[in-house]
Design a protein around this motif. Structure first.
Motif, PDB file in Angstrom:
ATOM      1  N   PHE A  33      -1.117  50.812   3.036  1.00  0.00           N
ATOM      2  CA  PHE A  33      -0.582  49.350   3.308  1.00  0.00           C
ATOM      3  C   PHE A  33       0.880  49.058   3.525  1.00  0.00           C
ATOM      4  CE2 PHE A  33      -4.923  47.222   2.180  1.00  0.00           C
ATOM      5  CZ  PHE A  33      -5.408  47.763   3.295  1.00  0.00           C
ATOM      6  N   ASP A  34       1.456  47.915   3.896  1.00  0.00           N
ATOM      7  CA  ASP A  34       2.863  47.867   3.803  1.00  0.00           C
ATOM      8  C   ASP A  34       3.445  47.846   2.513  1.00  0.00           C
ATOM      9  OD1 ASP A  34       2.924  47.661   6.549  1.00  0.00           O
ATOM     10  OD2 ASP A  34       3.162  45.589   6.723  1.00  0.00           O
ATOM     11  N   ALA A  35       4.782  48.268   2.332  1.00  0.00           N
ATOM     12  CA  ALA A  35       5.341  48.148   0.916  1.00  0.00           C
ATOM     13  C   ALA A  35       5.368  47.183   0.239  1.00  0.00           C
ATOM     14  CB  ALA A  35       6.802  48.827   1.158  1.00  0.00           C
ATOM     15  N   VAL A  76      -1.584  40.915  -0.638  1.00  0.00           N
ATOM     16  CA  VAL A  76      -1.537  42.324  -0.261  1.00  0.00           C
ATOM     17  C   VAL A  76      -2.251  42.992  -1.482  1.00  0.00           C
ATOM     18  CG1 VAL A  76      -0.609  44.265   0.584  1.00  0.00           C
ATOM     19  CG2 VAL A  76       0.192  42.013   1.247  1.00  0.00           C
ATOM     20  N   ALA A  77      -1.858  42.801  -2.706  1.00  0.00           N
ATOM     21  CA  ALA A  77      -2.103  43.481  -4.034  1.00  0.00           C
ATOM     22  C   ALA A  77      -3.616  43.197  -4.188  1.00  0.00           C
ATOM     23  CB  ALA A  77      -1.181  43.243  -5.035  1.00  0.00           C
ATOM     24  N   ARG A  78      -4.109  42.134  -4.041  1.00  0.00           N
ATOM     25  CA  ARG A  78      -5.505  41.282  -4.300  1.00  0.00           C
ATOM     26  C   ARG A  78      -6.212  42.283  -3.168  1.00  0.00           C
ATOM     27  NH1 ARG A  78      -4.434  36.856  -3.366  1.00  0.00           N
ATOM     28  NH2 ARG A  78      -3.944  36.294  -5.370  1.00  0.00           N
ATOM     29  N   ALA A  79      -5.768  42.232  -2.102  1.00  0.00           N
ATOM     30  CA  ALA A  79      -6.788  42.799  -0.960  1.00  0.00           C
ATOM     31  C   ALA A  79      -6.692  44.202  -1.083  1.00  0.00           C
ATOM     32  CB  ALA A  79      -6.304  42.626   0.586  1.00  0.00           C
ATOM     33  N   LEU A  80      -5.889  44.973  -1.466  1.00  0.00           N
ATOM     34  CA  LEU A  80      -5.879  46.405  -1.641  1.00  0.00           C
ATOM     35  C   LEU A  80      -6.686  46.686  -2.993  1.00  0.00           C
ATOM     36  CD1 LEU A  80      -2.493  48.641  -1.529  1.00  0.00           C
ATOM     37  CD2 LEU A  80      -4.811  49.110  -2.791  1.00  0.00           C
ATOM     38  N   ALA A  81      -6.922  45.831  -3.871  1.00  0.00           N
ATOM     39  CA  ALA A  81      -7.322  46.157  -5.039  1.00  0.00           C
ATOM     40  C   ALA A  81      -9.088  45.879  -4.769  1.00  0.00           C
ATOM     41  CB  ALA A  81      -6.990  45.350  -6.311  1.00  0.00           C
ATOM     42  N   SER A  99      -7.140  45.180  10.918  1.00  0.00           N
ATOM     43  CA  SER A  99      -6.506  44.207  11.565  1.00  0.00           C
ATOM     44  C   SER A  99      -5.850  42.962  10.517  1.00  0.00           C
ATOM     45  CB  SER A  99      -7.660  43.391  12.559  1.00  0.00           C
ATOM     46  OG  SER A  99      -8.545  42.929  11.897  1.00  0.00           O
ATOM     47  N   GLY A 100      -6.221  43.212   9.371  1.00  0.00           N
ATOM     48  CA  GLY A 100      -5.377  42.505   8.248  1.00  0.00           C
ATOM     49  C   GLY A 100      -5.741  43.386   7.028  1.00  0.00           C
ATOM     50  N   VAL A 101      -5.162  43.033   5.839  1.00  0.00           N
ATOM     51  CA  VAL A 101      -5.492  43.992   4.472  1.00  0.00           C
ATOM     52  C   VAL A 101      -6.661  43.578   4.109  1.00  0.00           C
ATOM     53  CG1 VAL A 101      -2.899  44.295   4.126  1.00  0.00           C
ATOM     54  CG2 VAL A 101      -3.993  42.307   3.402  1.00  0.00           C
ATOM     55  N   ALA A 102      -6.978  42.221   4.194  1.00  0.00           N
ATOM     56  CA  ALA A 102      -8.491  41.813   3.797  1.00  0.00           C
ATOM     57  C   ALA A 102      -9.580  41.955   4.630  1.00  0.00           C
ATOM     58  CB  ALA A 102      -8.328  40.278   3.460  1.00  0.00           C
ATOM     59  N   THR A 103      -9.462  42.825   5.709  1.00  0.00           N
ATOM     60  CA  THR A 103     -10.606  42.970   6.567  1.00  0.00           C
ATOM     61  C   THR A 103     -11.282  44.302   6.612  1.00  0.00           C
ATOM     62  OG1 THR A 103      -9.124  43.573   8.398  1.00  0.00           O
ATOM     63  CG2 THR A 103      -9.461  41.253   8.213  1.00  0.00           C
ATOM     64  N   SER A 104     -12.373  44.470   7.273  1.00  0.00           N
ATOM     65  CA  SER A 104     -13.115  45.691   7.271  1.00  0.00           C
ATOM     66  C   SER A 104     -13.203  46.499   6.211  1.00  0.00           C
ATOM     67  CB  SER A 104     -12.339  46.684   8.517  1.00  0.00           C
ATOM     68  OG  SER A 104     -12.127  45.862   9.563  1.00  0.00           O
ATOM     69  N   HIS A 105     -13.266  46.035   5.106  1.00  0.00           N
ATOM     70  CA  HIS A 105     -13.371  46.963   3.798  1.00  0.00           C
ATOM     71  C   HIS A 105     -14.516  47.654   3.608  1.00  0.00           C
ATOM     72  CE1 HIS A 105     -10.093  44.427   1.163  1.00  0.00           C
ATOM     73  NE2 HIS A 105      -9.642  44.929   2.299  1.00  0.00           N
ATOM     74  N   GLN A 106     -15.868  47.041   3.969  1.00  0.00           N
ATOM     75  CA  GLN A 106     -17.006  47.836   3.963  1.00  0.00           C
ATOM     76  C   GLN A 106     -17.029  49.048   4.971  1.00  0.00           C
ATOM     77  OE1 GLN A 106     -19.277  47.789   1.392  1.00  0.00           O
ATOM     78  NE2 GLN A 106     -17.776  46.347   0.485  1.00  0.00           N
ATOM     79  N   VAL A 110      -6.094  54.806   5.719  1.00  0.00           N
ATOM     80  CA  VAL A 110      -6.029  53.496   6.326  1.00  0.00           C
ATOM     81  C   VAL A 110      -4.830  52.821   6.260  1.00  0.00           C
ATOM     82  CG1 VAL A 110      -6.946  52.510   4.093  1.00  0.00           C
ATOM     83  CG2 VAL A 110      -7.197  51.304   6.336  1.00  0.00           C
ATOM     84  N   THR A 111      -4.308  52.308   7.221  1.00  0.00           N
ATOM     85  CA  THR A 111      -3.107  51.494   7.244  1.00  0.00           C
ATOM     86  C   THR A 111      -3.320  50.043   8.079  1.00  0.00           C
ATOM     87  OG1 THR A 111      -0.650  51.530   7.904  1.00  0.00           O
ATOM     88  CG2 THR A 111      -2.361  52.502   9.590  1.00  0.00           C
ATOM     89  N   GLU A 112      -2.176  49.460   8.227  1.00  0.00           N
ATOM     90  CA  GLU A 112      -2.501  48.104   9.129  1.00  0.00           C
ATOM     91  C   GLU A 112      -2.061  48.120  10.491  1.00  0.00           C
ATOM     92  OE1 GLU A 112      -0.630  44.685   6.671  1.00  0.00           O
ATOM     93  OE2 GLU A 112      -0.150  46.157   5.175  1.00  0.00           O
TER      94      GLU A 112
END
Length: 254
Positions: A167-169, A177-182, A145-152, A122-124
């Motif tokens: 996700f981006d560097a 971004v770190a919060r969304a990735l976690a 469409s954004g790091v905090a979307t479509s997780h399920q 998965v990427t952005e």
């Protein structure tokens, strides 16, 4: 390409409608399609009913069935520092229109036909996903469409498969971004615990001169694959706190 002229867009919408026309005069093939709507005089329109400052590049978001489910817009020339780089083609609150939501783009639905899926990446965004699918053809690539979307939906797509997150560097230095990735990792771990499944989860890392995985792959940069504890060790203190809060009730080890 989506023309900046409202009149040209209206003609475009009508030509598409004519091509899809059915014998039933009451049938509206484009009713409820994001971006399409009918004006007060019944004319079909796509996008706003006014001239844009510039033409837009249309970026389709493909569903798991290989069909277009929504489109993003990218300005050919950025007109101001405050204007967003991407926006959605939407007709929400318009007659016969609707909004696009925040769909997950399935690049793998186009580039992975007939193959056994072992790893989901998965990427952005759809453009990065297309680049990843080209350079990493053994992955089934999706783009949110954004790091905090479509997780399920990402977690479901990667069920019983390895998951790679690209996700981006700035996922190492940007708390959002770190919060969304976690949060995505936490959803993944909870499902794997429920299913008694231990497929690996990896976070991709590359030379920080390149913001996105697409630029890194095009430049031939080395890509490193980190497990979750390795990723956590490389976070800034603020990012570590944000990520740890999301992972507080689980113990991701892979």
């Amino acid at each position: 390409m989506l023309p900046k002229s409202a009149l040209r867009r209206q003609k475009l919408a009508q030509s598409i409608d004519d091509a899809l026309a059915k014998d039933d005069a009451l049938f509206r093939a484009l009713r409820g399609v994001p971006g399409f709507w009918r004006t007060s005089n019944g004319r079909l329109q796509v996008g706003g009913n006014y001239d844009y400052a510039d033409d837009f590049l249309l970026i389709p978001f493909i569903g798991s069935n290989g069909l277009i489910q929504a489109c993003q817009l990218k300005a050919i020339r950025k007109n101001s520092r405050t204007s967003p780089k991407y926006s959605w083609l939407s007709s929400i609150r318009q007659r016969d229109g609707c909004g696009p939501g925040t769909p997950l783009h399935y690049e793998g639905a186009l580039g992975f036909k007939g193959k056994t899926i072992e790893t989901v990446l998965v990427t952005e965004g759809a453009l990065k996903a297309a680049t990843c699918q080209s350079f990493l053809p053994d992955r089934y690539v999706v783009g949110n469409s954004g790091v905090a979307t479509s997780h399920q939906e990402i977690v479901r797509t990667a069920r019983y498969k390895a998951l790679e997150i690209a996700f981006d560097a700035d996922c190492f230095a940007n708390p959002h971004v770190a919060r969304a990735l976690a949060s995505l990792i936490a959803s993944r771990v909870r499902e794997q615990l429920f299913l008694s499944c231990e497929q690996p989860t990896r976070i991709l890392k590359w030379d920080k001169r390149f913001k996105g995985i697409d630029d890194a792959l095009i430049a031939g940069a080395t890509v490193h694959y980190l497990d979750v504890p390795e990723w956590l060790k490389l976070l800034t203190p603020e990012c570590f706190d944000a990520a740890s809060h999301q992972l507080a009730d689980i113990s991701p080890s892979k």
